[in-house]
Design a protein around this motif. Structure first.
Motif, mmCIF file in Angstrom:
data_model
loop_
_atom_site.group_PDB
_atom_site.id
_atom_site.type_symbol
_atom_site.label_atom_id
_atom_site.label_comp_id
_atom_site.label_asym_id
_atom_site.label_seq_id
_atom_site.Cartn_x
_atom_site.Cartn_y
_atom_site.Cartn_z
ATOM 1 N N ILE A 167 9.733 -3.577 -12.686
ATOM 2 C CA ILE A 167 9.006 -4.407 -11.719
ATOM 3 C C ILE A 167 9.930 -4.810 -10.592
ATOM 4 C CG2 ILE A 167 7.861 -6.632 -11.354
ATOM 5 C CD1 ILE A 167 6.077 -4.744 -12.835
ATOM 6 N N TRP A 168 11.139 -5.246 -10.939
ATOM 7 C CA TRP A 168 12.114 -5.661 -9.918
ATOM 8 C C TRP A 168 12.459 -4.498 -9.004
ATOM 9 C CZ3 TRP A 168 17.033 -4.086 -8.599
ATOM 10 C CH2 TRP A 168 17.729 -4.931 -7.723
ATOM 11 N N GLN A 169 12.689 -3.319 -9.574
ATOM 12 C CA GLN A 169 13.056 -2.152 -8.769
ATOM 13 C C GLN A 169 11.941 -1.771 -7.806
ATOM 14 O OE1 GLN A 169 14.034 1.308 -11.098
ATOM 15 N NE2 GLN A 169 14.262 2.635 -9.313
ATOM 16 N N PHE A 170 10.700 -1.747 -8.283
ATOM 17 C CA PHE A 170 9.577 -1.366 -7.433
ATOM 18 C C PHE A 170 9.310 -2.436 -6.368
ATOM 19 C CE2 PHE A 170 7.828 1.032 -11.351
ATOM 20 C CZ PHE A 170 8.655 2.107 -11.067
ATOM 21 N N GLN A 171 9.509 -3.684 -6.742
ATOM 22 C CA GLN A 171 9.323 -4.764 -5.763
ATOM 23 C C GLN A 171 10.374 -4.684 -4.667
ATOM 24 O OE1 GLN A 171 8.178 -8.872 -7.026
ATOM 25 N NE2 GLN A 171 10.133 -9.427 -6.106
ATOM 26 N N GLU A 172 11.612 -4.345 -5.047
ATOM 27 C CA GLU A 172 12.667 -4.176 -4.053
ATOM 28 C C GLU A 172 12.344 -3.045 -3.079
ATOM 29 O OE1 GLU A 172 15.895 -5.817 -3.411
ATOM 30 O OE2 GLU A 172 14.477 -7.251 -4.251
ATOM 31 N N LYS A 204 0.837 -1.205 0.000
ATOM 32 C CA LYS A 204 0.000 0.000 0.000
ATOM 33 C C LYS A 204 0.868 1.250 0.000
ATOM 34 C CE LYS A 204 -3.708 2.279 2.651
ATOM 35 N NZ LYS A 204 -2.990 3.521 3.024
ATOM 36 N N ARG A 205 1.851 1.295 0.889
ATOM 37 C CA ARG A 205 2.724 2.471 0.977
ATOM 38 C C ARG A 205 3.550 2.647 -0.294
ATOM 39 N NH1 ARG A 205 5.296 2.275 7.129
ATOM 40 N NH2 ARG A 205 3.324 1.970 8.256
ATOM 41 N N CYS A 206 4.044 1.556 -0.819
ATOM 42 C CA CYS A 206 4.854 1.620 -2.023
ATOM 43 C C CYS A 206 4.040 2.149 -3.199
ATOM 44 C CB CYS A 206 5.422 0.237 -2.344
ATOM 45 S SG CYS A 206 6.465 0.185 -3.816
ATOM 46 N N VAL A 207 2.855 1.609 -3.395
ATOM 47 C CA VAL A 207 2.004 2.032 -4.517
ATOM 48 C C VAL A 207 1.574 3.486 -4.349
ATOM 49 C CG1 VAL A 207 -0.252 1.686 -5.608
ATOM 50 C CG2 VAL A 207 1.220 -0.285 -5.107
ATOM 51 N N GLU A 208 1.267 3.885 -3.126
ATOM 52 C CA GLU A 208 0.878 5.278 -2.887
ATOM 53 C C GLU A 208 2.020 6.229 -3.230
ATOM 54 O OE1 GLU A 208 -2.550 4.969 0.594
ATOM 55 O OE2 GLU A 208 -0.438 5.215 1.181
ATOM 56 N N ASP A 209 3.250 5.852 -2.883
ATOM 57 C CA ASP A 209 4.406 6.683 -3.203
ATOM 58 C C ASP A 209 4.619 6.778 -4.711
ATOM 59 O OD1 ASP A 209 4.887 7.133 -0.543
ATOM 60 O OD2 ASP A 209 6.487 5.637 -0.371
ATOM 61 N N LEU A 210 4.433 5.656 -5.416
ATOM 62 C CA LEU A 210 4.681 5.625 -6.849
ATOM 63 C C LEU A 210 3.579 6.307 -7.652
ATOM 64 C CD1 LEU A 210 5.948 1.944 -7.152
ATOM 65 C CD2 LEU A 210 7.332 4.003 -7.456
ATOM 66 N N SER A 211 2.325 6.125 -7.210
ATOM 67 C CA SER A 211 1.183 6.659 -7.961
ATOM 68 C C SER A 211 0.738 8.030 -7.475
ATOM 69 C CB SER A 211 0.004 5.690 -7.869
ATOM 70 O OG SER A 211 -0.472 5.601 -6.531
ATOM 71 N N MET A 212 1.218 8.410 -6.284
ATOM 72 C CA MET A 212 0.810 9.671 -5.650
ATOM 73 C C MET A 212 -0.709 9.732 -5.445
ATOM 74 S SD MET A 212 3.444 12.478 -7.304
ATOM 75 C CE MET A 212 3.036 12.045 -9.010
ATOM 76 N N LYS A 213 -1.272 8.554 -5.151
ATOM 77 C CA LYS A 213 -2.695 8.447 -4.860
ATOM 78 C C LYS A 213 -2.873 7.661 -3.571
ATOM 79 C CE LYS A 213 -4.160 8.463 -9.721
ATOM 80 N NZ LYS A 213 -4.844 7.689 -10.788
ATOM 81 N N GLU A 214 -3.879 8.038 -2.777
ATOM 82 C CA GLU A 214 -4.162 7.331 -1.539
ATOM 83 C C GLU A 214 -5.038 6.120 -1.834
ATOM 84 O OE1 GLU A 214 -6.094 8.146 2.897
ATOM 85 O OE2 GLU A 214 -5.620 9.825 1.557
ATOM 86 N N LEU A 215 -4.647 4.968 -1.314
ATOM 87 C CA LEU A 215 -5.402 3.738 -1.532
ATOM 88 C C LEU A 215 -6.395 3.508 -0.400
ATOM 89 C CD1 LEU A 215 -3.119 3.351 -3.592
ATOM 90 C CD2 LEU A 215 -3.057 0.927 -2.954
ATOM 91 N N THR A 216 -7.534 2.981 -0.749
ATOM 92 C CA THR A 216 -8.554 2.635 0.229
ATOM 93 C C THR A 216 -8.388 1.178 0.662
ATOM 94 O OG1 THR A 216 -10.142 1.867 -1.433
ATOM 95 C CG2 THR A 216 -10.148 4.239 -0.895
ATOM 96 N N GLU A 217 -9.092 0.796 1.715
ATOM 97 C CA GLU A 217 -9.084 -0.605 2.143
ATOM 98 C C GLU A 217 -9.620 -1.502 1.031
ATOM 99 O OE1 GLU A 217 -11.064 -1.211 5.830
ATOM 100 O OE2 GLU A 217 -9.776 0.149 6.967
ATOM 101 N N GLU A 218 -10.585 -0.991 0.283
ATOM 102 C CA GLU A 218 -11.141 -1.767 -0.829
ATOM 103 C C GLU A 218 -10.098 -1.980 -1.919
ATOM 104 O OE1 GLU A 218 -15.090 -1.833 -3.732
ATOM 105 O OE2 GLU A 218 -14.445 0.056 -2.810
ATOM 106 N N ASP A 219 -9.294 -0.947 -2.202
ATOM 107 C CA ASP A 219 -8.217 -1.096 -3.178
ATOM 108 C C ASP A 219 -7.263 -2.210 -2.773
ATOM 109 O OD1 ASP A 219 -9.023 1.009 -4.860
ATOM 110 O OD2 ASP A 219 -7.957 2.501 -3.640
ATOM 111 N N VAL A 220 -6.895 -2.222 -1.489
ATOM 112 C CA VAL A 220 -5.971 -3.241 -0.993
ATOM 113 C C VAL A 220 -6.591 -4.629 -1.107
ATOM 114 C CG1 VAL A 220 -4.735 -4.083 1.040
ATOM 115 C CG2 VAL A 220 -4.806 -1.619 0.553
ATOM 116 N N ALA A 221 -7.864 -4.742 -0.723
ATOM 117 C CA ALA A 221 -8.535 -6.043 -0.744
ATOM 118 C C ALA A 221 -8.697 -6.578 -2.163
ATOM 119 C CB ALA A 221 -9.894 -5.935 -0.064
ATOM 120 N N LEU A 222 -9.011 -5.688 -3.098
ATOM 121 C CA LEU A 222 -9.317 -6.119 -4.463
ATOM 122 C C LEU A 222 -8.090 -6.259 -5.347
ATOM 123 C CD1 LEU A 222 -12.530 -4.024 -5.278
ATOM 124 C CD2 LEU A 222 -12.397 -6.458 -4.717
#
Length: 225
Positions: free
Chosen positions: A68-73, A26-44
């Motif tokens: 993909i490797w860099q973001f996963q790291e 969640k934190r990684c994706v929020e940093d990369l996308s500059m969007k806040e994720l909801t609990e539903e986003d995480v679940a789905l």
């Protein structure tokens, strides 16, 4: 318990860490996308999904393998920081069970899909040297395909030197169970932990289902092989 070997998965089996993986993604994706994720986003779109599937959904398709490797790291770095800060305990009853196996002289190994940097952190943070030799821990790499491919378990079996038919495996996921079974292990304990749902009934190789290791004792007939 002479002439048997025991092989453990790690994440979700020895360490109930699902919440840390979800939060770090969640934190990684929020940093990369500059969007806040909801609990539903995480679940789905995160829970139970692979790295490429997660990143393609939130960042768009067309990401290279290197990206993909860099973001996963980066996700794993966030995850390790959370685990080292919170210092969660090993699974309930696990240390007692490991002490029993070690005192009984049972060869043990870990077959984990965790990246090497995570496995190194686990070995240090949880003092796994109390029960395992470092060279009895194997994890996925470029030369070692991940589960459900049998390579991880085949390697772990070779490390402890016990034939597959005399090995007992502990796994929390269906792909892990399939990996152990494909490697020839026919005695697999399914650890439910905090994962939603369960594996299909009569999954090949599964001899017992437990929630944690407090449900086991050294003389439990269902874990003898």
């Amino acid at each position: 318990m002479d002439s048997i070997g025991v092989i453990f998965d790690f994440n979700g089996t020895m360490l109930f860490d699902r919440k840390y993986h979800l939060e770090s993604w969640k934190r990684c994706v929020e940093d990369l996308s500059m969007k806040e994720l909801t609990e539903e986003d995480v679940a789905l779109y995160i829970d139970g999904k692979g790295s490429r599937e997660i990143l393609d959904h939130f960042l768009g398709e067309g990401l290279t393998d290197a990206m993909i490797w860099q973001f996963q790291e980066e996700k794993e770095r966030i995850y390790r920081n959370m685990v080292m800060k919170d210092q969660p305990p090993l699974a309930p009853g696990l240390e007692t069970f490991l002490d029993y196996l070690k005192n009984a002289g049972v060869p043990m190994a870990i077959a984990s899909s965790a990246p090497p940097s995570n496995m190194t952190m686990y070995f240090d943070e949880f003092e796994l040297f109390r029960w395992f030799d470092w060279d009895h821990i194997t994890n996925a790499s470029e030369s070692m395909p991940g589960k459900p491919h049998p390579a991880l378990y085949q390697h772990a079996i070779s490390l402890i030197g016990i034939p597959a038919q005399f090995c007992l495996a502990f796994e929390d996921s269906l792909v892990g169970i399939q990996s152990a079974y494909a490697a020839g292990i026919r005695n697999i304990v399914h650890v439910i932990t905090d994962m939603p749902g369960t594996i299909p009934e009569n999954t090949p190789g599964v001899i017992r289902t437990i929630r944690d290791f407090t449900e086991l004792s050294g003389d439990d007939p269902k874990i003898r092989v």
